[in-house]
Design a protein around this motif. Structure first.
Motif, mmCIF file in Angstrom:
data_model
loop_
_atom_site.group_PDB
_atom_site.id
_atom_site.type_symbol
_atom_site.label_atom_id
_atom_site.label_comp_id
_atom_site.label_asym_id
_atom_site.label_seq_id
_atom_site.Cartn_x
_atom_site.Cartn_y
_atom_site.Cartn_z
ATOM 1 N N GLU A 82 -17.016 55.537 -12.464
ATOM 2 C CA GLU A 82 -15.428 55.311 -12.818
ATOM 3 C C GLU A 82 -15.088 54.161 -13.839
ATOM 4 O OE1 GLU A 82 -13.242 56.156 -9.156
ATOM 5 O OE2 GLU A 82 -11.191 56.025 -10.963
ATOM 6 N N VAL A 83 -14.540 55.113 -15.593
ATOM 7 C CA VAL A 83 -14.130 53.205 -16.204
ATOM 8 C C VAL A 83 -12.437 53.380 -15.608
ATOM 9 C CG1 VAL A 83 -15.713 54.498 -17.564
ATOM 10 C CG2 VAL A 83 -13.751 55.964 -17.276
ATOM 11 N N GLN A 84 -12.134 52.109 -16.127
ATOM 12 C CA GLN A 84 -11.063 52.002 -15.723
ATOM 13 C C GLN A 84 -10.236 52.773 -16.843
ATOM 14 O OE1 GLN A 84 -10.588 50.389 -12.685
ATOM 15 N NE2 GLN A 84 -12.595 50.344 -12.679
ATOM 16 N N ASP A 85 -9.928 52.777 -17.928
ATOM 17 C CA ASP A 85 -8.920 53.133 -18.971
ATOM 18 C C ASP A 85 -8.798 54.781 -18.113
ATOM 19 O OD1 ASP A 85 -8.085 54.505 -20.621
ATOM 20 O OD2 ASP A 85 -9.007 54.716 -22.514
ATOM 21 N N PRO A 86 -7.091 54.293 -18.248
ATOM 22 C CA PRO A 86 -6.603 55.523 -16.917
ATOM 23 C C PRO A 86 -6.358 57.317 -17.782
ATOM 24 C CG PRO A 86 -4.745 53.607 -17.430
ATOM 25 C CD PRO A 86 -6.067 53.637 -17.827
ATOM 26 N N VAL B 60 -8.670 58.439 -19.420
ATOM 27 C CA VAL B 60 -10.050 58.877 -19.336
ATOM 28 C C VAL B 60 -11.286 59.437 -17.690
ATOM 29 C CG1 VAL B 60 -13.058 58.131 -19.851
ATOM 30 C CG2 VAL B 60 -11.239 57.506 -21.260
ATOM 31 N N GLU B 61 -10.249 58.077 -17.202
ATOM 32 C CA GLU B 61 -11.477 57.731 -15.759
ATOM 33 C C GLU B 61 -12.865 58.388 -15.382
ATOM 34 O OE1 GLU B 61 -9.411 60.502 -12.930
ATOM 35 O OE2 GLU B 61 -7.119 60.289 -13.521
ATOM 36 N N LYS B 62 -13.489 59.334 -15.935
ATOM 37 C CA LYS B 62 -15.048 59.137 -15.788
ATOM 38 C C LYS B 62 -15.914 59.147 -17.247
ATOM 39 C CE LYS B 62 -16.713 63.121 -13.039
ATOM 40 N NZ LYS B 62 -17.113 63.898 -12.553
ATOM 41 N N CYS C 83 -18.547 65.757 -17.347
ATOM 42 C CA CYS C 83 -18.582 67.204 -16.569
ATOM 43 C C CYS C 83 -19.249 67.864 -16.162
ATOM 44 C CB CYS C 83 -17.430 67.554 -17.047
ATOM 45 S SG CYS C 83 -18.391 68.782 -18.325
ATOM 46 N N ALA D 265 -22.269 59.915 -12.850
ATOM 47 C CA ALA D 265 -21.309 60.250 -13.028
ATOM 48 C C ALA D 265 -20.445 58.158 -12.807
ATOM 49 C CB ALA D 265 -19.973 60.614 -13.461
#
Ligand code: SF4
Ligand code: SF4
Ligand code: SF4
Ligand code: SF4
Ligand code: FES
Lengths: 548, 197
Positions: B101-105, B107-109, B83, B99
């Motif tokens: 992007e991550v796949q886990d929806p 978490v996202e970031k 953040c 930052a």
């Protein structure tokens, strides 16, 4: 005309003006989500409630026209309006996710700003975070936009934008009550070539730009007011940059030019600046030179090739150069080469300059300053073809060229081939340019100059409106603004020093060229355009972090 | 020792009178009372106040602000959501985050790079207070040394902030939000309690 009193201050406005517009004119800030100055008012968010004397209940400022003698009190002054707005905010936040840390809108989010406002924000939520209604997150709407349904406040700005402005009408609400969702039909990718504006009109982080996604927090960005150099419309933009790198480009509102919009190609045109390697040092063939050497060599070789043998110098400038560069270019050619052929177009069709590409903003002429070049006495008629014919007949032996590759689209294959041929035919050629372009390698001398965003200057758009573009990021390597290089060349020719600050050059232009008479940097209209909503209006400073 | 009321002394006069030499010596000795008492204790009584650092170490407070730790979730992923609040608040501007992007929806970031240049850090703990996730806390590790001054040596990345053996040895320090993280945070090497039910 009606006179209205808002928070004790009076203003006279035209018949039919809404209360929110009158307040904006006074600089009294009324919170709003659904109102947008360039969209039809809808009055659905109820955030702009104000207390009007004689009315039984608060009314929405965006859909209430003023009448003479109206006395309006905004939430800043009226406890009734303040309580009403506070209630609206609480409702909007009932199902709002706790996403601010990962939400790209944070820092320029109306919801955050309004919630933190001491006059009408802040409340104890009655909802436990675990009870919130969840919707779909991270829905892809094509290459430009990412949708987060949970963050939407149902203001319908995006729906109205796509219906009224771009005309693609790809977004709509479905379901009811707590479960209302914004969606595109079957989540199809948006085809709208103006889709990037959706991220700007959305007052919260529901629609965000895929290109800018997670790049930077917005409060770290520094800003520079500029004009898009992607086509002859000259949309007013703000360049947001961090650490010498452009992170995004957003529109500034200028009702006479682009209203609040820009096209996606223009928005991403800054990517073209880094897509091809930059020319970093002055070069003769493969040898790098330093500037004083390169400038002297350029001037001497052009002199030797033209004046001495009584042949004209071919001078070709791109209509993507600023007025200031074009002016110095012309001054140098006039001063140093009594015989010359001055041209600016690479293609012949000047008529293109105001031809529309679609019925919103884009124009066929991908040069931002064709009009400026015409005003400054560049003879467009001859163009590249004319020079090529002359070169083929051996009538010219020296070529000076100021060339900027287009930011939107590519130079056509035909033009590239003709440039290569011209450079091969002419024995002495000096090219001022920005990038390592394969079709320019035949030039005898290459001088690196600053691109759009790295130099200050003015562009004259298809309407003949001269607009100011500020410098945003520094140049790297030995790159210098074209005006400085041309100033040095002028010095070689005349032994006199001249002013190369863009503002001074512009004053010179205004003094000598009738169309620019009385214009100064300070008076140019584009300088007062700001992004909508005015970012940083509430609590945060305008500039990025000092020292970054 | 009872504190004496302060008295204005004219030093020139005092230096001239021989009687004052005696009283100023007495004053010096009185001032060294604590030192002398400890000297006697250490030499005669063998009660030391110093320790044999680094073989011996003193325990530090649980609110000590030492080298940072990045915590993780029960599934082992970093808690940090990138953040940038710590980077924003840091007065020494020594935190650098990038930052991804991550796949886990849910978490996202997440950070693809997280670096604290400890040679510039002033250990104020603002970053820890700013963190909304309890993703960054401090340890009680205080002896920070490196063989050169360049940022390569004391710029700790994600690996060093999560996996150094010192973290377990010194334990957690300043951790102001321990009472209310929405999602539990765990230290490197800390055993994760089995789920109930
Ligand atoms: S839309 Fe605004 S309030 Fe909502 S998560 Fe994003 S930044 Fe926070
Ligand atoms: S997505 Fe944004 S612009 Fe569209 S309705 Fe929701 S909040 Fe408004
Ligand atoms: S302790 Fe202070 S100086 Fe060190 S990283 Fe955190 S905020 Fe920055
Ligand atoms: S404040 Fe916490 S969550 Fe945010 S970037 Fe820093 S460590 Fe990560
Ligand atoms: S701004 Fe007036 S109701 Fe939304």
């Amino acid at each position: 005309m009606p006179i209205v009193t808002i928070d004790g201050r009076q203003v006279e406005v035209e018949q039919g003006t809404s209360v929110i517009q009158a307040a904006d004119r006074l600089g009294v800030e009324i919170p709003r989500f659904c109102y947008h100055p360039d969209l039809r008012p809808e009055g659905n968010c109820r955030m702009c409630l104000v207390d009007v004397e004689g009315f039984p209940k608060p009314v929405v400022a965006c859909a209430t026209p003023v009448v003479d003698g109206m006395v309006v009190r905004t939430p800043h002054e009226s406890p009734v309006a303040s309580k009403a707005v506070n209630g609206v905010l609480e409702f909007l936040l009932v199902n709002h996710p706790l996403d601010c840390p990962i939400c790209d809108q944070a820092g320029e989010c109306s919801l955050q700003d309004f919630y933190m406002h001491p006059d009408y924000g802040q409340h104890q939520s009655h909802v436990d975070p675990v009870e919130k209604v969840h919707k779909r997150k991270r829905v892809s709407l094509g290459p430009r936009i990412v949708l987060d349904q949970e963050r939407c406040v149902m203001c319908s700005r995006c729906v109205r934008f796509s219906e009224e402005v771009s005309g693609y009408a790809e977004l709509q609400f479905v379901h009811r009550g707590n479960h209302v969702e914004l969606t595109a039909f079957e989540d199809r990718a948006l085809e709208d070539p103006y889709a990037g504006n959706l991220a700007d009109v959305c007052p919260v982080g529901a629609l965000t730009s895929r290109d800018f996604r997670f790049k930077r927090r917005v409060w770290h960005l520094s800003h520079a007011d500029s004009v898009c150099a992607g086509c002859s419309t000259g949309c007013n933009v703000r360049i947001d940059h961090f650490g010498g790198r452009i992170e995004r480009v957003v529109p500034r509102r200028n009702p006479g030019v682009n209203r609040s919009w820009i096209c996606d190609e223009g928005r991403l045109s800054f990517r073209a600046l880094v897509a091809v390697p930059r020319l970093m040092y002055p070069r003769q063939g493969a040898t790098e030179l330093d500037w004083s050497e390169a400038v002297a060599l350029s001037h001497d070789s052009l002199r030797a090739a033209s004046a001495a043998q009584g042949r004209p110098l071919a001078a070709l400038a791109s209509a993507s150069a600023t007025n200031e560069s074009l002016w110095l270019f012309r001054q140098y050619v006039l001063a140093a080469f009594p015989l010359h052929r001055l041209a600016f177009r690479l293609e012949r069709e000047i008529a293109e300059v105001s031809q529309r590409q679609d019925n919103l903003l884009r124009r066929l002429d991908k040069h931002p300053n064709t009009m400026g070049a015409l005003h400054l006495g560049f003879d467009g008629g001859e163009g590249l073809d004319g020079l090529l014919a002359l070169a083929e007949s051996g009538a010219i032996e020296g070529l000076l060229m100021l060339y900027y590759p287009p930011l939107v689209g590519e130079e056509s294959k035909e033009t590239r081939e003709r440039i290569t041929r011209l450079l091969h035919l002419v024995p002495a050629s000096v090219v001022l340019t920005t990038h390592e372009l394969p079709y320019l390698t035949a030039a005898k001398l290459l001088l690196p100059v600053a691109t759009w965003s790295e130099e200050e200057g003015t562009y004259t758009n298809y309407q003949g409106l001269t607009q100011h573009a500020d410098k945003a990021v520094p140049s790297r390597g030995a790159v210098r603004p074209a005006v400085e290089v041309l100033g040095d060349l002028w010095h070689c020719a005349t032994a006199a020093r001249r002013q190369t600050r863009p503002e001074e050059i512009f004053r010179e232009i205004a003094d000598s060229v009738p169309v620019f008479r009385d214009l100064t940097y300070a008076s140019l209209e584009s300088r007062s355009a700001t992004a909508y909503p005015p970012e940083g209006r509430m609590h945060y400073g305008q500039e990025g972090f000092a020292g970054r | 020792m009872a504190r004496k009321a302060s008295r204005v002394v004219d030093v020139r006069q005092a230096a001239e009178s021989g009687r004052d030499i005696l009283s100023s010596t007495a004053g010096t000795l009185a001032g060294m009372e604590v030192t002398l008492r400890n000297m006697v204790r250490a030499t005669v009584g063998r009660q030391h106040v110093t320790i044999q650092y680094p073989e011996q170490r003193k325990p530090y407070s649980r609110r000590f602000r030492g080298v940072h730790i990045l915590t993780h979730r029960a599934d082992g992923s970093l808690k940090c959501t990138a953040c940038y609040l710590c980077e924003t608040v840091c007065p020494a501007q020594c935190i650098t985050i990038e930052a991804k992007e991550v796949q886990d929806p849910r978490v996202e970031k997440a950070p693809s790079r997280y670096e604290i240049d400890l040679s510039r850090c002033i250990f104020c703990g603002f970053c820890v207070e700013a963190c909304p996730e309890e993703a960054l806390i401090m340890s009680r590790e205080y002896d920070l040394t490196a063989l050169s001054r360049g940022p390569e040596t004391l710029a700790y990345g994600i690996d060093q902030l999560t996996q150094r053996p010192e973290i377990a040895a010194y334990g957690a320090g300043f951790r102001p939000h321990m009472q209310y993280p929405l999602v539990e945070s765990y230290l490197p090497g800390e055993p994760i309690p089995p789920r109930e039910g």
